[in-house]
Design an enzyme around this catalytic site. Structure first.
Site, PDB file in Angstrom:
ATOM      1  N   ASN A 100       6.705   5.024  -4.259  1.00  0.00           N
ATOM      2  CA  ASN A 100       5.557   5.421  -4.175  1.00  0.00           C
ATOM      3  C   ASN A 100       4.485   4.697  -5.416  1.00  0.00           C
ATOM      4  O   ASN A 100       4.585   5.283  -6.286  1.00  0.00           O
ATOM      5  CB  ASN A 100       5.241   6.722  -3.904  1.00  0.00           C
ATOM      6  CG  ASN A 100       3.724   7.110  -3.803  1.00  0.00           C
ATOM      7  OD1 ASN A 100       2.734   6.164  -3.730  1.00  0.00           O
ATOM      8  ND2 ASN A 100       3.541   8.447  -3.799  1.00  0.00           N
TER       9      ASN A 100
ATOM     10  N   CYS B 209       0.375   6.013  -7.017  1.00  0.00           N
ATOM     11  CA  CYS B 209       0.349   6.833  -8.163  1.00  0.00           C
ATOM     12  C   CYS B 209      -0.603   6.169  -9.202  1.00  0.00           C
ATOM     13  O   CYS B 209      -0.164   5.084  -9.562  1.00  0.00           O
ATOM     14  CB  CYS B 209       1.528   7.607  -8.461  1.00  0.00           C
ATOM     15  SG  CYS B 209       1.428   9.044  -9.352  1.00  0.00           S
TER      16      CYS B 209
ATOM     17  N   ILE C 169       1.797   1.324   6.054  1.00  0.00           N
ATOM     18  CA  ILE C 169       1.086   1.804   4.973  1.00  0.00           C
ATOM     19  C   ILE C 169       1.071   3.095   4.355  1.00  0.00           C
ATOM     20  O   ILE C 169       1.436   3.942   5.131  1.00  0.00           O
ATOM     21  CB  ILE C 169      -0.210   1.119   5.272  1.00  0.00           C
ATOM     22  CG1 ILE C 169      -1.210   2.164   6.582  1.00  0.00           C
ATOM     23  CG2 ILE C 169      -0.581  -0.396   5.620  1.00  0.00           C
ATOM     24  CD1 ILE C 169      -2.461   1.640   6.732  1.00  0.00           C
TER      25      ILE C 169
ATOM     26  N   GLY D 156       2.105   4.719  10.085  1.00  0.00           N
ATOM     27  CA  GLY D 156       0.553   4.527  10.265  1.00  0.00           C
ATOM     28  C   GLY D 156       0.217   5.196  11.670  1.00  0.00           C
ATOM     29  O   GLY D 156       0.072   4.318  12.550  1.00  0.00           O
ATOM     30  N   GLY D 157       0.336   6.407  12.077  1.00  0.00           N
ATOM     31  CA  GLY D 157      -0.334   6.956  13.089  1.00  0.00           C
ATOM     32  C   GLY D 157       0.573   6.842  14.359  1.00  0.00           C
ATOM     33  O   GLY D 157       0.237   7.137  15.370  1.00  0.00           O
TER      34      GLY D 157
ATOM     35  N   GLY E  36       4.772  10.213  10.495  1.00  0.00           N
ATOM     36  CA  GLY E  36       4.448  11.075   9.398  1.00  0.00           C
ATOM     37  C   GLY E  36       3.614  12.312  10.053  1.00  0.00           C
ATOM     38  O   GLY E  36       4.121  13.217  10.450  1.00  0.00           O
TER      39      GLY E  36
END
Lengths: 271, 306
Positions: free
Chosen positions: B128, B131, B192, B245-246, B267
């Site tokens: 990730n 950050c 993303i 994404g979605g 997600g």
């Protein structure tokens, strides 16, 4: 622990309780159980609107011949509750339940309990009262609201208190019914007059729960409160609903709560 | 007709292309009663740091149109607790585990990977890089190709396992960051991460979230994610991509596969429906049957550009 699952529930009926609140009876064809204080995540709309489910504590769960009736009380505050107000009976809803930890209702013997509800905090308290009465626990019920109009299910609260061998104390902020002022002030007056309680259960606005926590600490009486926090998932993975614990950890209200012993919560939460 | 659901991400073979996105499925066991992790292509853990973190103050989440904004602040149990208390059960169940790794300094990423290297049963690491890098003035690792190349290279040196880099849609030049990650040894790219966003309370005249801004997720960002997956796929056609994404339905997953993803992560849909990943696997299979597609791998990059 009762397994959680996605329950298909039919909207059996809706009735108005006050200018802002209404009760929904959901009917599940399969058996369903919950502990008072536990909640469910209800998909309120269609498609993506509103996007997230909404958490509701149960006001009652009754098994009958053809399944289970699950009762929730809704206050119209936004999109999700508005969708529920306009949903026609007969429609099916998806309810992920039961979730979280409910009240500990083991009879403690000795002094009666104080069950305290403010506004839309009534459902888990009423559910707890009805279960405690069946278990032979004695208790007083304190129910507060802003005005007489907003006092919910007054007769049922009275009946629950009678079944619990205690009194039902009603309060309104404006004095339009019952004692004038805060519901926690009514409890404080009973305590000041010498009434002793073995345990306090509460649900309501944050300020009310903070006052209740303070009273319980001063009186050194065990207290459990049911919190409400914005949550996306209800199952402990989004971590949106955290509150600070006495150990300084941020714990998910949906999984570690929504009912907490006040000793489990950080002072910062209520002070 | 039977459909071959298996897919590969570089050298890693997955039984199906549906994964969970970091931060939406706990550490893999939190929802095991509703969605058994071993039935998914893989699970991606909540981001792990060397030590536990408590995250941001509340409010941390807010619902928006077709999505939500979060600013959880990377609350997590820390890599040690994960390795001791969670990983053994994931291993016993045969789940494919991808550990999401983050830190505020480069060494923290290395520390997490080093701890995980001592354990069996981890298939890949996903970095990730959204950050903030405290040693580089708080700029996100993923926003500067040079920083990202350095980070990826150092993590690459610490493991022979698959290394994925999760790209931020907020980087000034997405393709440049993608190239940087790949040149430093990333085996795959996932994209993303959330889109930087804000919600405003008009009455209080304040942002809704305690931190002001957060990351937007859900179907609202799907078109952005599809465009970005397609752009990176076109620029780097040989690099395996994991689309995020979605994704709410099997058909959404197909759209990402066509745009060039070899797998997808589910997600925010899990927040609406904890069983969504399993449902999406079924829907994907049904789509393939209806469309007479014998293997999902055949869909990857199959978009016909007008």
């Amino acid at each position: 622990m009762i397994p959680r699952r996605d329950v298909r529930a039919r909207l059996a009926s809706r009735h108005e309780l006050s200018p802002t609140c209404f009760a929904l009876e959901l009917s599940s064809a399969t058996p369903f159980e919950a502990v008072p204080g536990q909640f469910g995540m209800l998909a309120c709309g269609c498609d993506l609107d509103p996007f997230l489910r909404r958490p509701f504590s149960f006001a009652g769960v009754r098994a009958h011949d053809t399944g289970t009736t699950i009762e929730i009380i809704v206050k119209e505050v936004g999109k999700g509750s508005r969708a529920l107000r306009h949903l026609a009976p007969g429609n099916e809803l998806s309810l992920l339940a039961p979730l979280g930890k409910g009240f500990s209702l083991e009879p403690s013997g000795g002094a009666p309990w104080a069950l305290v509800a403010g506004g839309i905090g009534l459902p888990p308290v009423l559910f707890a009262a009805e279960v405690l009465a069946r278990r032979g626990v004695t208790f007083d019920v304190f129910v507060g609201a802003s005005t007489a109009d907003e006092l919910l299910l007054v007769e049922r609260c009275g009946a629950a208190a009678s079944a619990g061998g205690g009194e039902a104390v009603l309060t309104t902020d404006d004095g339009s019914r019952g004692e004038r002022g805060l519901v926690t002030a009514a409890l404080a007056r009973r305590l000041a007059a010498g009434r002793r309680y073995g345990k306090v259960l509460g649900c309501g606005p944050t300020l009310m729960l903070a006052a209740l926590t303070q009273l319980a600490r001063e009186e050194r009486v065990e207290a459990e409160i049911s919190l409400e926090e914005p949550m996306a998932c209800g199952v402990g993975v989004c971590l949106g609903c955290v509150v600070e614990s006495a150990a300084g950890r941020r714990v998910a209200t949906c999984r570690e709560g929504p009912v907490f012993r006040v000793a489990e919560l950080a002072e910062r939460w209520w002070a | 007709m039977s459909v071959e659901l298996a897919t590969t991400i570089g050298t890693l073979r997955l039984a199906n292309p549906i994964l969970t996105a970091s931060g939406t499925f706990g550490y893999g066991l939190d929802l095991e009663d509703l969605c058994p992790p071993e039935r998914l292509g893989a699970i991606v853990t909540k981001g792990l740091s060397p030590m536990p973190r408590e995250g941001n103050p509340t409010p941390r989440i807010v619902e928006t149109a077709a999505g939500m904004i979060n600013a959880i602040g990377l609350q997590n149990i820390g890599v040690e607790t994960f390795c001791r208390n969670v990983l053994p059960e994931l291993r016993r169940r045969g789940a494919v585990v991808v550990v999401n790794v983050f830190g505020e300094r480069l060494e923290a990423y290395e520390d997490v990977i080093r701890r995980c290297e001592a354990e069996e049963g981890i298939a890949a690491y996903e970095l990730n890089v959204s950050c903030p890098n405290v040693t580089a003035g708080g700029i996100e690792f993923g926003h500067d190709p040079r920083q990202l190349e350095r980070l990826t290279g150092r993590c690459r040196a610490g493991t022979r396992r698959s290394l994925w880099v999760k790209l931020s849609p907020n980087a000034p030049d997405l393709v440049a960051t993608a190239r940087a990650a790949v040149s430093a040894g990333a085996d795959a790219l996932s994209l993303i991460n959330t889109v930087r966003a804000m919600a405003v309370d008009a009455i209080r005249r304040r942002p809704v979230l305690a931190t002001g801004c957060g990351g937007l997720s859900g179907p609202a960002i799907k078109p952005i994610a599809l465009r970005m997956v397609w752009e990176v796929h076109r620029a780097l056609p040989a690099v395996p991509l994991v689309g995020i994404g979605g994704v709410e339905t099997g058909r959404d997953a197909v759209e990402f596969l066509l745009a060039g993803a070899s797998a997808v992560q589910v997600g925010t849909a899990i927040f609406r429906d904890p069983q969504a990943p399993l449902r999406i696997v079924r829907e994907l299979e049904r789509f393939c049957i209806e469309q007479r597609i014998s293997s999902v791998a055949a869909l990857v990059g199959g978009l016909q550009w007008p």
